[in-house]
Design an enzyme around this catalytic site. Structure first.
Site, PDB file in Angstrom:
ATOM      1  N   ASP A  11      -4.270  38.661  30.900  1.00  0.00           N
ATOM      2  CA  ASP A  11      -5.354  37.954  31.590  1.00  0.00           C
ATOM      3  C   ASP A  11      -5.878  36.866  30.668  1.00  0.00           C
ATOM      4  OD1 ASP A  11      -7.362  37.150  33.239  1.00  0.00           O
ATOM      5  OD2 ASP A  11      -8.448  39.050  33.261  1.00  0.00           O
ATOM      6  N   ASP A 106      -4.792  33.359  36.824  1.00  0.00           N
ATOM      7  CA  ASP A 106      -4.945  33.613  35.395  1.00  0.00           C
ATOM      8  C   ASP A 106      -4.541  35.023  34.987  1.00  0.00           C
ATOM      9  OD1 ASP A 106      -7.027  34.962  36.595  1.00  0.00           O
ATOM     10  OD2 ASP A 106      -8.539  34.379  35.123  1.00  0.00           O
ATOM     11  N   GLU A 107      -3.834  35.757  35.855  1.00  0.00           N
ATOM     12  CA  GLU A 107      -3.430  37.125  35.544  1.00  0.00           C
ATOM     13  C   GLU A 107      -1.993  37.372  35.974  1.00  0.00           C
ATOM     14  OE1 GLU A 107      -6.538  40.432  36.182  1.00  0.00           O
ATOM     15  OE2 GLU A 107      -7.012  38.879  37.652  1.00  0.00           O
TER      16      GLU A 107
END
Length: 303
Positions: A11, A106-107
């Site tokens: 993350d 974003d992960e």
């Protein structure tokens, strides 16, 4: 019997702010906030801005005095830039596993099954350093035998519940027991505050003082896909709400009108998000994307 699967969740930290800092190093170490599409609410905050008490989704007009007092850099969002850097991070992660699931902008989940012979803590540290070196984006990594626990491990890494290495491996019973005891069950991804009866049941198991039952309660509450036993779908942004902040797409905050770039970003394939951002920016790409003027006291660099 087949060995259990092992997942790593990578993350990106304060992703939108981190993207801005890649192209403007002057933003390092100062409070920075990124606003929603209409420049109304904060959708990303640096650690320095969080320390000042600015909440996720808080309208800018409520903190204008604080912004001026602390010389906060307030920036308009640039989803074309964020999509491009997200794709770069994903390309970097593909070199560490043959099976990668992009969960949001974003992960990403990395399937680390079969890597048990390696030191996963060291391997995750290598992932972090490589992503930072190749893209400039800081990350944290959580490792566990289910995706729910991997999210929990990532939360523990960000909050330094075990150490400040940026990596948390919940493969050990003592580490898993400690994190399960200190994190409220309502903050667990896939459980959250809904449905309340599920959270109460798992909290009851946690409170019995049996670490095996506590682990089983959280692991069993949401399967690998993050769907609760009751059938309720997990929140798009996860139980922690993006770093517990929550920072990232899918959060516009109260009163903040936004387009697809914010609310629909979480859970979308990166390519789809990037294409949509490119169309909104006229297809000009990262450097040619239309940038809204900043709305605080600092003028945005033209480059």
């Amino acid at each position: 019997m087949a060995p259990p699967r092992v997942y790593g969740l990578v993350d990106c930290n304060n992703f939108y702010v981190s993207c801005e800092r890649v192209f403007d190093p002057r933003l390092e170490g100062v409070p920075v906030g990124v606003l929603s599409n209409n420049d109304g609410c904060f959708v990303a905050r640096s650690a320095e801005l969080k320390a000042l008490g600015v909440k996720m989704g808080q309208p800018l007009f409520e903190v204008r005095d604080l912004v001026r007092k602390h010389r906060v850099r307030v920036l308009s969002s640039n989803y074309s830039l964020y999509g491009d850097l997200s794709a770069r991070v994903t390309d970097c992660l593909r070199g560490f596993t043959p099976r990668l699931e992009v969960y949001s902008i974003d992960e990403s989940f990395l399937d680390l099954s079969g890597f048990e012979g390696r030191d996963l803590q060291a391997y995750a540290a290598e992932i972090r350093s490589t992503v930072r070196r190749w893209t400039g984006i800081p990350t944290c990594v959580g490792i566990a035998v289910t995706k729910t626990l991997a999210k929990l491990a990532n939360h523990a890494a960000k909050k330094t519940l075990l150490d400040d290495s940026g990596v948390c491996d919940l493969g050990g019973e003592s580490e898993r027991e400690h994190v399960l005891r200190v994190v409220p069950v309502e903050n667990v991804w896939g459980i959250g505050r809904r449905p309340p009866d599920l959270a109460r049941r798992v909290r009851h198991v946690q409170g019995r003082g049996d670490p095996d039952r506590a682990g089983a309660g959280v692991q069993g509450a949401a399967g690998p896909a993050g769907r609760c036993r009751s059938g309720a779908r997990r929140p798009a942004h996860g139980g922690y709400g993006r770093d517990q902040q929550p920072d990232g797409p899918g959060h516009a905050g109260a009163g903040g009108h936004h387009g697809p770039g914010v609310a629909d970003a979480a859970g979308q394939p990166v390519a789809q998000l990037h294409d949509g951002a490119g169309r909104r920016a006229g297809g000009a790409g990262v450097r040619g994307a239309v940038r809204n003027p900043t709305v605080a006291t600092v003028t945005r660099p033209s480059s």
